[in-house]
Design an enzyme around this catalytic site. Structure first.
Site, PDB file in Angstrom:
ATOM      1  N   SER A  10       0.840  -1.199   0.000  1.00  0.00           N
ATOM      2  CA  SER A  10       0.000   0.000   0.000  1.00  0.00           C
ATOM      3  C   SER A  10       0.870   1.242   0.000  1.00  0.00           C
ATOM      4  O   SER A  10       1.642   1.468   0.937  1.00  0.00           O
ATOM      5  CB  SER A  10      -0.897   0.011   1.240  1.00  0.00           C
ATOM      6  OG  SER A  10      -1.484   1.293   1.355  1.00  0.00           O
ATOM      7  N   HIS A  34      -1.106  -1.176  -4.255  1.00  0.00           N
ATOM      8  CA  HIS A  34      -2.415  -0.900  -3.640  1.00  0.00           C
ATOM      9  C   HIS A  34      -2.535   0.602  -3.395  1.00  0.00           C
ATOM     10  O   HIS A  34      -1.678   1.210  -2.747  1.00  0.00           O
ATOM     11  CB  HIS A  34      -2.513  -1.675  -2.331  1.00  0.00           C
ATOM     12  CG  HIS A  34      -3.825  -1.569  -1.626  1.00  0.00           C
ATOM     13  ND1 HIS A  34      -4.917  -2.340  -1.948  1.00  0.00           N
ATOM     14  CD2 HIS A  34      -4.212  -0.787  -0.590  1.00  0.00           C
ATOM     15  CE1 HIS A  34      -5.925  -2.042  -1.139  1.00  0.00           C
ATOM     16  NE2 HIS A  34      -5.525  -1.097  -0.309  1.00  0.00           N
ATOM     17  N   ASP A  36      -4.781   3.549  -1.888  1.00  0.00           N
ATOM     18  CA  ASP A  36      -5.884   3.850  -0.975  1.00  0.00           C
ATOM     19  C   ASP A  36      -6.435   5.244  -1.228  1.00  0.00           C
ATOM     20  O   ASP A  36      -5.776   6.250  -0.942  1.00  0.00           O
ATOM     21  CB  ASP A  36      -5.391   3.761   0.482  1.00  0.00           C
ATOM     22  CG  ASP A  36      -5.167   2.324   0.924  1.00  0.00           C
ATOM     23  OD1 ASP A  36      -6.094   1.520   0.783  1.00  0.00           O
ATOM     24  OD2 ASP A  36      -4.059   2.017   1.401  1.00  0.00           O
ATOM     25  N   MET A  38      -9.094   7.893  -0.143  1.00  0.00           N
ATOM     26  CA  MET A  38      -9.964   8.231   1.000  1.00  0.00           C
ATOM     27  C   MET A  38     -10.485   9.652   0.820  1.00  0.00           C
ATOM     28  O   MET A  38      -9.724  10.544   0.444  1.00  0.00           O
ATOM     29  CB  MET A  38      -9.194   8.134   2.309  1.00  0.00           C
ATOM     30  CG  MET A  38      -8.512   6.795   2.546  1.00  0.00           C
ATOM     31  SD  MET A  38      -7.878   6.713   4.231  1.00  0.00           S
ATOM     32  CE  MET A  38      -6.826   5.258   4.129  1.00  0.00           C
ATOM     33  N   HIS A  67      -8.274   0.952  -4.015  1.00  0.00           N
ATOM     34  CA  HIS A  67      -9.199   0.688  -2.905  1.00  0.00           C
ATOM     35  C   HIS A  67      -9.915   1.992  -2.566  1.00  0.00           C
ATOM     36  O   HIS A  67      -9.333   2.890  -1.956  1.00  0.00           O
ATOM     37  CB  HIS A  67      -8.383   0.160  -1.706  1.00  0.00           C
ATOM     38  CG  HIS A  67      -9.193  -0.088  -0.475  1.00  0.00           C
ATOM     39  ND1 HIS A  67      -8.604  -0.310   0.756  1.00  0.00           N
ATOM     40  CD2 HIS A  67     -10.531  -0.172  -0.262  1.00  0.00           C
ATOM     41  CE1 HIS A  67      -9.555  -0.501   1.668  1.00  0.00           C
ATOM     42  NE2 HIS A  67     -10.722  -0.405   1.066  1.00  0.00           N
ATOM     43  N   MET A  69     -12.158   4.131  -0.589  1.00  0.00           N
ATOM     44  CA  MET A  69     -12.860   4.349   0.679  1.00  0.00           C
ATOM     45  C   MET A  69     -13.577   5.682   0.550  1.00  0.00           C
ATOM     46  O   MET A  69     -13.155   6.704   1.124  1.00  0.00           O
ATOM     47  CB  MET A  69     -11.843   4.319   1.832  1.00  0.00           C
ATOM     48  CG  MET A  69     -11.395   2.902   2.160  1.00  0.00           C
ATOM     49  SD  MET A  69      -9.854   2.834   3.099  1.00  0.00           S
ATOM     50  CE  MET A  69      -8.688   2.957   1.747  1.00  0.00           C
ATOM     51  N   MET A 138     -11.455  -6.297   5.229  1.00  0.00           N
ATOM     52  CA  MET A 138     -10.654  -5.417   6.072  1.00  0.00           C
ATOM     53  C   MET A 138     -10.295  -6.163   7.356  1.00  0.00           C
ATOM     54  O   MET A 138     -11.177  -6.715   8.018  1.00  0.00           O
ATOM     55  CB  MET A 138     -11.428  -4.142   6.446  1.00  0.00           C
ATOM     56  CG  MET A 138     -11.727  -3.180   5.298  1.00  0.00           C
ATOM     57  SD  MET A 138     -10.299  -2.569   4.374  1.00  0.00           S
ATOM     58  CE  MET A 138      -9.279  -1.842   5.670  1.00  0.00           C
ATOM     59  N   ASP A 176      -6.585  -6.734   4.144  1.00  0.00           N
ATOM     60  CA  ASP A 176      -6.006  -5.389   4.182  1.00  0.00           C
ATOM     61  C   ASP A 176      -6.054  -4.850   5.608  1.00  0.00           C
ATOM     62  O   ASP A 176      -7.137  -4.673   6.167  1.00  0.00           O
ATOM     63  CB  ASP A 176      -6.806  -4.485   3.226  1.00  0.00           C
ATOM     64  CG  ASP A 176      -6.218  -3.087   3.116  1.00  0.00           C
ATOM     65  OD1 ASP A 176      -5.153  -2.820   3.706  1.00  0.00           O
ATOM     66  OD2 ASP A 176      -6.836  -2.258   2.412  1.00  0.00           O
TER      67      ASP A 176
HETATM   68  C1  DX5 Z   1      -6.373   1.468   5.520  1.00  0.00           C
HETATM   69  C2  DX5 Z   1      -5.929   1.022   4.154  1.00  0.00           C
HETATM   70  C3  DX5 Z   1      -4.820   0.067   4.127  1.00  0.00           C
HETATM   71  C4  DX5 Z   1      -3.551   0.537   4.801  1.00  0.00           C
HETATM   72  C5  DX5 Z   1      -2.867  -0.657   5.348  1.00  0.00           C
HETATM   73  O1  DX5 Z   1      -7.704   1.812   5.546  1.00  0.00           O
HETATM   74  O2  DX5 Z   1      -7.005   0.411   3.445  1.00  0.00           O
HETATM   75  O3  DX5 Z   1      -4.547  -0.335   2.772  1.00  0.00           O
HETATM   76  O4  DX5 Z   1      -2.666   1.195   3.942  1.00  0.00           O
HETATM   77  O5  DX5 Z   1      -1.767  -0.247   6.072  1.00  0.00           O
HETATM   78  P1  DX5 Z   1      -1.012  -1.238   7.045  1.00  0.00           P
HETATM   79  O6  DX5 Z   1      -0.483  -2.368   6.222  1.00  0.00           O
HETATM   80  O7  DX5 Z   1       0.035  -0.377   7.628  1.00  0.00           O
HETATM   81  O8  DX5 Z   1      -2.022  -1.730   8.063  1.00  0.00           O
HETATM   82 ZN    ZN Z   2      -6.457  -0.415   1.461  1.00  0.00          ZN
END
Ligand code: DX5
Ligand code: ZN
Length: 225
Positions: A10, A34, A36, A38, A67, A69, A138, A176
């Site tokens: 990520s 990956h 993210d 948000m 991903h 969110m 998750m 994840d």
């Molecule tokens: C959090 C993200 C993850 C995050 C994971 O909501 O979806 O992808 O980057 O980070 P680690 O591996 O540090 O838990």
């Molecule tokens: Zn993620």
């Protein structure tokens, strides 16, 4: 069905001022990057969006595992597929017609993924598996990197794997949150075959080496070593 592990670092845990270089650091070792996204609505945090994904897409050939969110994925998700994302995952909690959106994403040339957050049961979504390419379970509450892995979430992974096997579905089960050398084996054992890791990869002195180690641990539990 033979499955080899997908390791998806990520970039949330990378240095955002050097994004392209940070992605180059995992090329050749990782399967997917990956990403993210948000929006400060679906989750309190705010990260990156479409313009950054579009720019980054031009800087690397590694497949993007986006991903989302975000609220209202019906409105925004197709543009990520059009921007060249390999897989686009949206959240079950944010979407009232996941099958329709999955069809739209596939028609736009991407794989379609459905994410299940910490407090959402997976059972109501099991019948949607034929319309999906990936299910992301998750293993933390979505929103921030660096949280501790929640082993009780693996019950959902087992439920999805069981249903996929019974119905002979080719689906990737992705985990994840808090995935690292001390947690990846239990996730693989439960039936996950795609592993997102932020801190465990980008927090390591040698990200490529960290990926190789995670891959070996997962593969051994998947019977592939
Ligand atoms: C959090 C993200 C993850 C995050 C994971 O909501 O979806 O992808 O980057 O980070 P680690 O591996 O540090 O838990
Ligand atoms: Zn993620």
């Amino acid at each position: 069905m033979e499955r080899s592990p997908i390791i998806a670092p990520s970039i949330l845990a990378s240095d955002f001022s050097r994004l392209a270089e940070e992605v180059h650091a995992i090329e050749g070792a990782a399967d997917w990057a990956h990403v993210d996204v948000m929006d400060n609505h679906f989750v309190p945090n705010l990260t990156i969006g479409l313009p950054v994904v579009q720019s980054l897409r031009k800087a690397t050939d590694i497949p993007f595992d986006v991903h989302l969110m975000i609220t209202d994925p019906q409105r925004w998700a197709p543009a990520y597929a059009e921007a060249g994302a390999y897989n686009v995952t949206f959240h079950a909690e944010a979407c009232d017609d996941p099958v329709a959106l999955a069809k739209t994403l596939r028609a736009a040339g991407a794989k379609a993924g459905l994410a299940i957050d910490r407090d959402t049961p997976v059972e109501p979504y099991l019948e949607l598996l034929p319309y999906l390419d990936t299910v992301l379970i998750m293993t933390i509450k979505a929103g921030f990197g660096g949280q501790s892995f929640l082993p009780e979430m693996l019950e959902k992974v087992r439920d999805v794997r069981r249903r996929a096997e019974v119905n002979q579905l080719e689906i990737r089960i992705e985990v994840d949150g808090g995935i690292a050398a001390d947690t990846i084996e239990q996730a693989a054992e439960a039936g996950a075959d795609a592993f997102v890791a932020g801190t465990a990869v980008y927090g390591a002195a040698d990200p490529a080496e960290a990926i190789r180690k995670l891959r070996a641990l997962a593969a051994a539990r998947m019977g592939l070593a």
